[in-house]
Scaffold this motif. Structure first.
Motif, PDB file in Angstrom:
ATOM      1  N   ALA A  92      11.976 -36.055 -50.210  1.00 40.94           N
ATOM      2  CA  ALA A  92      10.520 -35.935 -50.296  1.00 40.94           C
ATOM      3  C   ALA A  92       9.909 -37.087 -51.084  1.00 40.94           C
ATOM      4  O   ALA A  92       8.810 -37.559 -50.763  1.00 40.94           O
ATOM      5  N   LEU A  93      10.612 -37.570 -52.121  1.00 45.25           N
ATOM      6  CA  LEU A  93      10.104 -38.714 -52.881  1.00 45.25           C
ATOM      7  C   LEU A  93      10.039 -39.961 -52.007  1.00 45.25           C
ATOM      8  O   LEU A  93       9.077 -40.728 -52.076  1.00 45.25           O
ATOM      9  N   ARG A  94      11.059 -40.158 -51.176  1.00 43.80           N
ATOM     10  CA  ARG A  94      11.044 -41.303 -50.265  1.00 43.80           C
ATOM     11  C   ARG A  94       9.858 -41.225 -49.311  1.00 43.80           C
ATOM     12  O   ARG A  94       9.150 -42.213 -49.089  1.00 43.80           O
ATOM     13  N   LEU A  95       9.663 -40.060 -48.730  1.00 44.80           N
ATOM     14  CA  LEU A  95       8.568 -39.900 -47.773  1.00 44.80           C
ATOM     15  C   LEU A  95       7.214 -40.069 -48.446  1.00 44.80           C
ATOM     16  O   LEU A  95       6.294 -40.658 -47.880  1.00 44.80           O
ATOM     17  N   ARG A  96       7.108 -39.550 -49.673  1.00 43.14           N
ATOM     18  CA  ARG A  96       5.835 -39.644 -50.378  1.00 43.14           C
ATOM     19  C   ARG A  96       5.452 -41.091 -50.687  1.00 43.14           C
ATOM     20  O   ARG A  96       4.292 -41.486 -50.548  1.00 43.14           O
ATOM     21  N   LEU A  97       6.432 -41.884 -51.094  1.00 42.37           N
ATOM     22  CA  LEU A  97       6.140 -43.259 -51.514  1.00 42.37           C
ATOM     23  C   LEU A  97       6.219 -44.267 -50.378  1.00 42.37           C
ATOM     24  O   LEU A  97       5.511 -45.273 -50.380  1.00 42.37           O
ATOM     25  N   TYR A  98       7.106 -44.020 -49.416  1.00 36.74           N
ATOM     26  CA  TYR A  98       7.357 -45.033 -48.392  1.00 36.74           C
ATOM     27  C   TYR A  98       7.138 -44.547 -46.964  1.00 36.74           C
ATOM     28  O   TYR A  98       7.152 -45.355 -46.032  1.00 36.74           O
ATOM     29  N   GLY A  99       6.951 -43.254 -46.758  1.00 37.11           N
ATOM     30  CA  GLY A  99       6.887 -42.758 -45.397  1.00 37.11           C
ATOM     31  C   GLY A  99       8.217 -43.002 -44.698  1.00 37.11           C
ATOM     32  O   GLY A  99       9.268 -43.024 -45.319  1.00 37.11           O
ATOM     33  N   ARG A 100       8.178 -43.188 -43.410  1.00 41.01           N
ATOM     34  CA  ARG A 100       9.394 -43.490 -42.648  1.00 41.01           C
ATOM     35  C   ARG A 100       9.334 -44.958 -42.230  1.00 41.01           C
ATOM     36  O   ARG A 100       8.330 -45.431 -41.709  1.00 41.01           O
ATOM     37  N   PRO A 121      -2.347 -49.609 -34.886  1.00 42.25           N
ATOM     38  CA  PRO A 121      -3.043 -48.582 -35.687  1.00 42.25           C
ATOM     39  C   PRO A 121      -2.114 -47.593 -36.386  1.00 42.25           C
ATOM     40  O   PRO A 121      -2.496 -46.999 -37.397  1.00 42.25           O
ATOM     41  N   PHE A 122      -0.907 -47.406 -35.882  1.00 42.93           N
ATOM     42  CA  PHE A 122       0.002 -46.422 -36.476  1.00 42.93           C
ATOM     43  C   PHE A 122       0.913 -47.029 -37.541  1.00 42.93           C
ATOM     44  O   PHE A 122       1.735 -46.330 -38.135  1.00 42.93           O
ATOM     45  N   VAL A 123       0.792 -48.328 -37.786  1.00 43.54           N
ATOM     46  CA  VAL A 123       1.616 -48.999 -38.799  1.00 43.54           C
ATOM     47  C   VAL A 123       0.924 -48.898 -40.154  1.00 43.54           C
ATOM     48  O   VAL A 123      -0.213 -49.325 -40.323  1.00 43.54           O
ATOM     49  N   ARG A 124       1.625 -48.332 -41.123  1.00 41.04           N
ATOM     50  CA  ARG A 124       1.068 -48.175 -42.467  1.00 41.04           C
ATOM     51  C   ARG A 124       1.326 -49.400 -43.335  1.00 41.04           C
ATOM     52  O   ARG A 124       0.538 -49.735 -44.209  1.00 41.04           O
ATOM     53  N   HIS A 125       2.467 -50.054 -43.108  1.00 40.41           N
ATOM     54  CA  HIS A 125       2.815 -51.231 -43.913  1.00 40.41           C
ATOM     55  C   HIS A 125       3.912 -51.991 -43.182  1.00 40.41           C
ATOM     56  O   HIS A 125       4.729 -51.392 -42.473  1.00 40.41           O
ATOM     57  N   ALA A 126       3.929 -53.310 -43.328  1.00 41.16           N
ATOM     58  CA  ALA A 126       4.979 -54.115 -42.698  1.00 41.16           C
ATOM     59  C   ALA A 126       5.236 -55.355 -43.540  1.00 41.16           C
ATOM     60  O   ALA A 126       4.329 -55.899 -44.169  1.00 41.16           O
ATOM     61  N   LEU A 127       6.516 -55.784 -43.551  1.00 39.56           N
ATOM     62  CA  LEU A 127       6.880 -56.995 -44.274  1.00 39.56           C
ATOM     63  C   LEU A 127       8.115 -57.612 -43.626  1.00 39.56           C
ATOM     64  O   LEU A 127       8.820 -56.975 -42.850  1.00 39.56           O
ATOM     65  N   LEU A 128       8.348 -58.861 -43.957  1.00 40.80           N
ATOM     66  CA  LEU A 128       9.539 -59.567 -43.494  1.00 40.80           C
ATOM     67  C   LEU A 128      10.609 -59.508 -44.578  1.00 40.80           C
ATOM     68  O   LEU A 128      10.396 -60.005 -45.691  1.00 40.80           O
ATOM     69  N   ALA A 129      11.753 -58.895 -44.259  1.00 39.43           N
ATOM     70  CA  ALA A 129      12.878 -58.910 -45.189  1.00 39.43           C
ATOM     71  C   ALA A 129      13.504 -60.299 -45.200  1.00 39.43           C
ATOM     72  O   ALA A 129      13.976 -60.771 -46.233  1.00 39.43           O
ATOM     73  N   ASP A 130      13.559 -60.951 -44.041  1.00 34.55           N
ATOM     74  CA  ASP A 130      13.931 -62.355 -43.885  1.00 34.55           C
ATOM     75  C   ASP A 130      13.300 -62.828 -42.587  1.00 34.55           C
ATOM     76  O   ASP A 130      12.535 -62.089 -41.956  1.00 34.55           O
ATOM     77  N   VAL A 156       7.846 -41.147 -32.259  1.00 35.63           N
ATOM     78  CA  VAL A 156       6.662 -41.274 -31.402  1.00 35.63           C
ATOM     79  C   VAL A 156       6.264 -42.730 -31.194  1.00 35.63           C
ATOM     80  O   VAL A 156       5.932 -43.147 -30.075  1.00 35.63           O
ATOM     81  N   HIS A 157       6.327 -43.530 -32.245  1.00 34.55           N
ATOM     82  CA  HIS A 157       5.702 -44.851 -32.226  1.00 34.55           C
ATOM     83  C   HIS A 157       6.649 -46.017 -31.947  1.00 34.55           C
ATOM     84  O   HIS A 157       6.179 -47.119 -31.634  1.00 34.55           O
ATOM     85  N   ASN A 158       7.960 -45.816 -32.050  1.00 36.69           N
ATOM     86  CA  ASN A 158       8.878 -46.931 -31.798  1.00 36.69           C
ATOM     87  C   ASN A 158       8.713 -47.571 -30.421  1.00 36.69           C
ATOM     88  O   ASN A 158       8.733 -48.805 -30.308  1.00 36.69           O
ATOM     89  N   THR A 218      14.148 -60.328 -39.719  1.00 37.68           N
ATOM     90  CA  THR A 218      14.186 -58.879 -39.945  1.00 37.68           C
ATOM     91  C   THR A 218      12.827 -58.374 -40.389  1.00 37.68           C
ATOM     92  O   THR A 218      12.282 -58.840 -41.386  1.00 37.68           O
ATOM     93  N   LEU A 219      12.301 -57.406 -39.643  1.00 39.74           N
ATOM     94  CA  LEU A 219      11.034 -56.758 -39.969  1.00 39.74           C
ATOM     95  C   LEU A 219      11.292 -55.371 -40.541  1.00 39.74           C
ATOM     96  O   LEU A 219      12.153 -54.633 -40.049  1.00 39.74           O
ATOM     97  N   LEU A 220      10.551 -55.013 -41.566  1.00 40.64           N
ATOM     98  CA  LEU A 220      10.538 -53.649 -42.091  1.00 40.64           C
ATOM     99  C   LEU A 220       9.145 -53.090 -41.864  1.00 40.64           C
ATOM    100  O   LEU A 220       8.166 -53.625 -42.383  1.00 40.64           O
ATOM    101  N   VAL A 221       9.079 -52.021 -41.076  1.00 45.17           N
ATOM    102  CA  VAL A 221       7.792 -51.499 -40.640  1.00 45.17           C
ATOM    103  C   VAL A 221       7.696 -50.010 -40.990  1.00 45.17           C
ATOM    104  O   VAL A 221       8.534 -49.215 -40.575  1.00 45.17           O
ATOM    105  N   GLN A 222       6.678 -49.666 -41.756  1.00 41.75           N
ATOM    106  CA  GLN A 222       6.447 -48.276 -42.121  1.00 41.75           C
ATOM    107  C   GLN A 222       5.493 -47.663 -41.106  1.00 41.75           C
ATOM    108  O   GLN A 222       4.375 -48.153 -40.906  1.00 41.75           O
ATOM    109  N   VAL A 223       5.937 -46.591 -40.444  1.00 39.17           N
ATOM    110  CA  VAL A 223       5.133 -45.941 -39.411  1.00 39.17           C
ATOM    111  C   VAL A 223       5.043 -44.446 -39.700  1.00 39.17           C
ATOM    112  O   VAL A 223       5.826 -43.896 -40.475  1.00 39.17           O
ATOM    113  N   GLU A 224       4.089 -43.793 -39.062  1.00 37.03           N
ATOM    114  CA  GLU A 224       3.911 -42.363 -39.281  1.00 37.03           C
ATOM    115  C   GLU A 224       5.072 -41.566 -38.688  1.00 37.03           C
ATOM    116  O   GLU A 224       5.565 -40.618 -39.298  1.00 37.03           O
TER     117      GLU A 224
END
Length: 315
Positions: free
Chosen positions: A222-230, A251-260, A273-275, A263-269
């Motif tokens: 629950a802590l992971r979901l609360r702070l980072y979502g999926r 519109p469904f992307v909450r946050h995104a960054l480049l790990a390198d 559903v959204h992949n 490699t993309l790290l994308v936080q989605v709801e």
């Protein structure tokens, strides 16, 4: 005397002069639950345990253990008779053997059939074959295992474990952790303080992060979901300069960054559903995708998000 929670505090506060060690902490721990108390040095973890044992008096608020008011000396003594305590530096008698140490503490607790209980727990901690050796010859890991046997000898309702593997080598840490996992499987109610986040995740049902005050309390998931979502990790075959910009417009992307650069790290709801839409948008933008998987945020990431980087922690 029976309580709905085995451990409960309400607005628990402890000040030492102008220094606030514990501030307004409210905790409720159910029977059979393992709660890990995490925080940097000086965050108030050990002070909280001392308040719960009735070894310190709170400045404000209340602490109840097994229904007993720990502010009252007579009630605190009754509660302490029904709890087991393991500290980072256990008080054992070096000149006595392991067997003699446990017999001494069994006498203090007036344990019936003490010899049977002593043998049981020396076997549990794998020290029965070393029972006649003086504790002064034991390694730190062996001493911790013997201290755990002492804490369990009187079949306590609650275990307080304050940094049980601190300073131990990897092999000793593993053995103590395996013992604690066995205790968890038995349904022991336990309050654990530790700096070892992997240990906390393996052992605890819930995590409480403190920094003088209680910052958050919940299950690791629950802590992971609360702070980072999926979060989704997307590996690209080649660098794609515009991939991050494309992802951030969805519109469904909450946050995104480049790990390198590949490699993309994308936080989605909801990855389920959204992949498909996420992948489609990247392919249409010319990105070549090697693989996609859901990314599991570490408990360390969660912890540092809450308390800050190590160099920012309270000394």
């Amino acid at each position: 005397m029976r309580a709905p929670f085995l451990i409960e505090t309400e607005h628990l506060t402890k000040r030492f002069g102008d220094i606030v060690a514990v501030e307004n902490v409210s905790l409720h721990i159910e029977r059979g639950e393992v709660l890990a108390l995490l925080g940097p040095n000086g965050a108030g973890k050990t002070t909280t345990i001392r308040l719960l044992l009735g070894l310190l008096q709170p400045t404000e608020g209340t602490a109840r253990v097994l229904g007993y008011d720990m502010r009252r000396r007579s009630q605190a003594e009754k509660a302490r008779a029904r709890v087991g305590v393991l500290t980072e530096t256990p008080g054992l008698y070096d000149t006595l053997t392991a067997l003699e140490n446990l017999r001494f503490f069994a006498n203090l607790y007036a344990i019936p059939k003490a010899d049977a209980a002593i043998e049981t727990y020396l076997r549990v901690v794998e020290l029965w074959d070393r029972r006649d050796e003086r504790v002064g010859t034991f390694s730190k890991g062996m001493r911790q295992r013997l201290a755990l046997a002492r804490a369990l000898l009187h079949e306590p309702d609650i275990l307080f474990l304050d940094e049980p593997t601190s300073g131990l080598d990897p092999a000793a840490t593993r053995r103590i952790r395996e013992l604690l996992l066995d205790l968890k499987a038995q349904g022991r109610t336990t309050l654990l303080t530790t700096h070892n986040l992997d240990e906390a995740e393996r052992l605890a049902d819930r995590i409480a992060v403190v920094r003088t005050r209680l910052l958050v309390i919940d299950t690791p998931k629950a802590l992971r979901l609360r702070l980072y979502g999926r979060r989704v990790r997307i590996a690209l075959a080649t660098p794609s300069p515009h991939a991050l910009d494309v992802v951030r417009t969805l519109p469904f992307v909450r946050h995104a960054l480049l790990a390198d650069d590949k490699t993309l790290l994308v936080q989605v709801e909801s990855p389920d559903v959204h992949n498909p839409s996420l992948i489609e948008a990247l392919v249409q933008a010319g990105a070549r995708i090697r693989w996609v998987e859901e990314d599991r945020v570490s408990l360390e990431d969660v912890y540092l998000q809450l308390v800050g980087e190590p160099e920012e922690a309270t000394a």
